[in-house]
Design a protein around this motif. Structure first.
Motif, PDB file in Angstrom:
ATOM      1  N   THR A  19       0.974  -1.500  -0.233  1.00 43.61           N
ATOM      2  CA  THR A  19       0.074   0.189   0.376  1.00 43.61           C
ATOM      3  C   THR A  19       0.728   1.356   0.167  1.00 43.61           C
ATOM      4  O   THR A  19       1.860   1.334   0.657  1.00 43.61           O
ATOM      5  N   PRO A  20       1.027   1.779  -0.928  1.00 44.71           N
ATOM      6  CA  PRO A  20       1.714   3.458  -1.128  1.00 44.71           C
ATOM      7  C   PRO A  20       0.968   4.550  -0.631  1.00 44.71           C
ATOM      8  O   PRO A  20       0.101   4.178   0.021  1.00 44.71           O
ATOM      9  N   LEU A  21       2.078   5.494  -0.402  1.00 45.63           N
ATOM     10  CA  LEU A  21       1.300   7.481  -0.161  1.00 45.63           C
ATOM     11  C   LEU A  21       0.649   7.575  -0.948  1.00 45.63           C
ATOM     12  O   LEU A  21       1.361   7.458  -2.464  1.00 45.63           O
ATOM     13  N   GLN A  22      -0.372   8.155  -0.528  1.00 41.98           N
ATOM     14  CA  GLN A  22      -1.031   8.602  -1.240  1.00 41.98           C
ATOM     15  C   GLN A  22      -0.696  10.324  -0.972  1.00 41.98           C
ATOM     16  O   GLN A  22      -0.576  10.956   0.506  1.00 41.98           O
ATOM     17  N   VAL A  23       0.165  11.442  -2.052  1.00 46.01           N
ATOM     18  CA  VAL A  23       0.570  12.817  -1.412  1.00 46.01           C
ATOM     19  C   VAL A  23      -0.223  14.248  -2.395  1.00 46.01           C
ATOM     20  O   VAL A  23      -0.293  13.555  -3.442  1.00 46.01           O
ATOM     21  N   LYS A  24      -0.817  14.557  -1.628  1.00 44.85           N
ATOM     22  CA  LYS A  24      -1.206  15.779  -2.532  1.00 44.85           C
ATOM     23  C   LYS A  24      -0.682  17.018  -2.549  1.00 44.85           C
ATOM     24  O   LYS A  24       0.061  17.765  -1.522  1.00 44.85           O
ATOM     25  N   VAL A  25       0.081  17.204  -3.506  1.00 45.07           N
ATOM     26  CA  VAL A  25       1.254  18.100  -4.068  1.00 45.07           C
ATOM     27  C   VAL A  25       0.497  18.978  -5.276  1.00 45.07           C
ATOM     28  O   VAL A  25      -0.081  18.530  -5.990  1.00 45.07           O
ATOM     29  N   GLY A  26       0.298  20.451  -4.687  1.00 47.03           N
ATOM     30  CA  GLY A  26      -0.509  21.038  -5.269  1.00 47.03           C
ATOM     31  C   GLY A  26      -1.722  20.607  -5.814  1.00 47.03           C
ATOM     32  O   GLY A  26      -2.656  20.036  -4.597  1.00 47.03           O
ATOM     33  N   ALA A  27      -2.706  20.421  -6.655  1.00 49.23           N
ATOM     34  CA  ALA A  27      -3.534  19.830  -7.114  1.00 49.23           C
ATOM     35  C   ALA A  27      -3.694  18.638  -7.779  1.00 49.23           C
ATOM     36  O   ALA A  27      -4.615  18.103  -8.719  1.00 49.23           O
ATOM     37  N   ASP A  28      -2.867  18.037  -7.883  1.00 50.92           N
ATOM     38  CA  ASP A  28      -1.972  16.331  -7.762  1.00 50.92           C
ATOM     39  C   ASP A  28      -2.152  15.722  -7.018  1.00 50.92           C
ATOM     40  O   ASP A  28      -1.635  16.303  -5.582  1.00 50.92           O
ATOM     41  N   ALA A  45       5.558  13.532   2.007  1.00 45.89           N
ATOM     42  CA  ALA A  45       5.205  12.018   2.487  1.00 45.89           C
ATOM     43  C   ALA A  45       5.659  11.558   3.787  1.00 45.89           C
ATOM     44  O   ALA A  45       5.459  11.020   4.404  1.00 45.89           O
ATOM     45  N   ILE A  46       7.198  12.259   4.195  1.00 46.80           N
ATOM     46  CA  ILE A  46       7.631  12.454   5.731  1.00 46.80           C
ATOM     47  C   ILE A  46       6.560  12.176   6.594  1.00 46.80           C
ATOM     48  O   ILE A  46       5.660  11.591   7.366  1.00 46.80           O
ATOM     49  N   ALA A  47       5.255  13.051   6.897  1.00 45.01           N
ATOM     50  CA  ALA A  47       4.329  13.411   7.481  1.00 45.01           C
ATOM     51  C   ALA A  47       2.903  12.362   7.076  1.00 45.01           C
ATOM     52  O   ALA A  47       2.687  12.174   7.914  1.00 45.01           O
ATOM     53  N   GLU A  48       2.940  11.973   5.656  1.00 44.70           N
ATOM     54  CA  GLU A  48       2.556  11.117   4.952  1.00 44.70           C
ATOM     55  C   GLU A  48       3.111  10.108   6.018  1.00 44.70           C
ATOM     56  O   GLU A  48       1.790   9.030   6.888  1.00 44.70           O
ATOM     57  N   LEU A  49       3.963   9.819   6.524  1.00 46.95           N
ATOM     58  CA  LEU A  49       4.621   7.934   6.397  1.00 46.95           C
ATOM     59  C   LEU A  49       4.259   8.317   7.843  1.00 46.95           C
ATOM     60  O   LEU A  49       3.762   6.732   8.727  1.00 46.95           O
ATOM     61  N   ALA A  50       4.281   9.382   8.744  1.00 46.86           N
ATOM     62  CA  ALA A  50       4.493   9.296  10.209  1.00 46.86           C
ATOM     63  C   ALA A  50       2.718   9.174  10.525  1.00 46.86           C
ATOM     64  O   ALA A  50       2.772   8.574  12.070  1.00 46.86           O
TER      65      ALA A  50
END
Length: 382
Positions: A122-131, A177-182
């Motif tokens: 299960t990967p991380l899903q990271v919001k970067v701007g509109a993506d 991604a760091i924040a999502e990982l934490a």
């Protein structure tokens, strides 16, 4: 390695018998005293940090570089040595690093080193701007027995380091991604006690974690530390780059990421982190009151807790002339006679001939005034 948080592991490859140079061996007892000062420094910060370092802590240690895999500067060496020393003091440390593409000089990449990595399904899903960026997570372990977490996404694989290419977007992705990982660790019952960030590519993660922490939940007790290795590099980008971070608009202001109309990733991290450290007490004083602050001296002086300077240490399991097989002769403080042999071997290899009457001067650092090269050249010319 950290337990699987979502899904099961899929082993990608096996490691050969060779181990990464510079990462092997146990934490030397000679290196430990320097790092012991790291512990009371947090205890002095008051209730928010009191007791965190009294027992074993779970530390997430993100860095844009990690020697010998991804290396552009000295941060890579710190990311290899400091977690190793902290582990030797009884703390659980996981280094988090992005997987980038073609290696830079002095780097080998993870594939070339044959590092055993296990992919989380299960990967991380990271919001970067509109993506929304899909970030694949790999768990591993360094030969120093420090846990390793490698983050992979397509844009990072196209550059040697995340300083290159669209650095603002790459740093925003890594920080998110760091924040999502934490967050995923915390929700799985394995919340880090401290997320120890390094320099501007990871600095926005302090603001991301602070935002998540304000909402309560699993990250409520997680603290952030930001170590600034050089204030000369701040990650200054366009005003529009702030939108990549996915933070509230009010954080683009004098108390946040705004810097003379631009977005300053380091400044935002300084304002958001619970504690900020740098590489020596002298440098800490210089950046708070003079030009070494590179325009951020006012920000440093106004930090919620004073900037702490901790002198960088040396990993004696790597940098030890008594055991270094690369030298022509080994020596130590009690018997330095082989230094002459080492000098002669080096000079002959580099210059062809050796004159024992000529001095050999060594300098470790960039050719930059910040490193004192101007003083060295002035002495030689004089």
């Amino acid at each position: 390695m950290p337990p699987e948080r979502s899904g099961t592991r899929k082993t990608l490859r096996t490691a050969p018998s060779s181990t990464p140079s510079g990462l092997g061996g146990r934490c030397s007892s000679r290196i430990r005293p320097m790092f012991l000062c790291f512990v009371p420094a947090f205890a002095e910060r008051g209730p928010s940090f009191h007791g965190i370092w009294a027992a074993m802590s779970n530390v997430l240690f993100p860095s844009a570089e990690l020697a010998p895999f991804v290396k552009r500067g000295g941060v890579a060496d710190v990311a290899a040595a400091l977690p190793k020393a902290l582990r030797g003091l009884g703390h659980k440390v996981t280094v988090v690093v992005p997987k980038t593409g073609p290696g830079t000089e002095g780097s080998s990449g993870f594939d070339d080193r044959g590092t055993l990595l296990a992919r989380r399904l299960t990967p991380l899903q990271v919001k970067v701007g509109a993506d929304t960026i899909t970030v694949t997570v790999y768990d591993g372990r360094l030969s120093s027995q420090v846990d390793l977490c490698v983050l992979e996404w397509a844009e990072a694989l196209a550059v040697p380091t995340i300083y290159d290419g669209d650095a603002a977007r790459l740093s925003a992705t890594f920080s998110g991604a760091i924040a999502e990982l934490a967050r995923t660790w915390a929700e799985a019952g394995n919340a880090p006690d401290i997320v120890h960030l390094n320099d501007w590519p990871t600095a926005p993660a302090a603001a991301k974690i602070a935002e998540l922490r304000a909402k309560g939940g699993a990250l409520a007790n997680v603290k952030t530390v930001l170590t600034v290795h050089s204030f000369a590099h701040q990650g200054i980008h366009s005003r529009e780059a702030f939108g990549l971070l996915g933070l509230p608009a009010e954080q683009f202001g004098v108390e946040g990421f705004e810097f003379h109309g631009h977005t300053n990733f380091l400044k935002g991290g300084l304002k958001a982190a619970d504690l900020v450290t740098t590489v020596s007490p002298t440098y800490a004083r210089e950046v708070a009151s003079g030009p070494r602050g590179e325009g951020l001296e006012g920000v440093v002086a106004s930090l919620r807790t004073p900037l702490i300077g901790i002198v960088n240490g040396v990993d004696y399991s790597v940098w030890n002339p008594a055991t270094d097989s690369a030298l022509a002769g080994r020596f130590d403080a009690e018997d330095a006679s082989n230094k002459v042999r080492c000098k002669a071997d080096f000079v002959r290899e580099r210059f062809g001939t050796y004159d024992p009457e000529l001095p050999l001067v060594g300098f470790v650092g960039r050719f930059d005034a910040q490193k004192g090269i101007d003083s060295l050249l002035a002495e030689q010319s004089g």
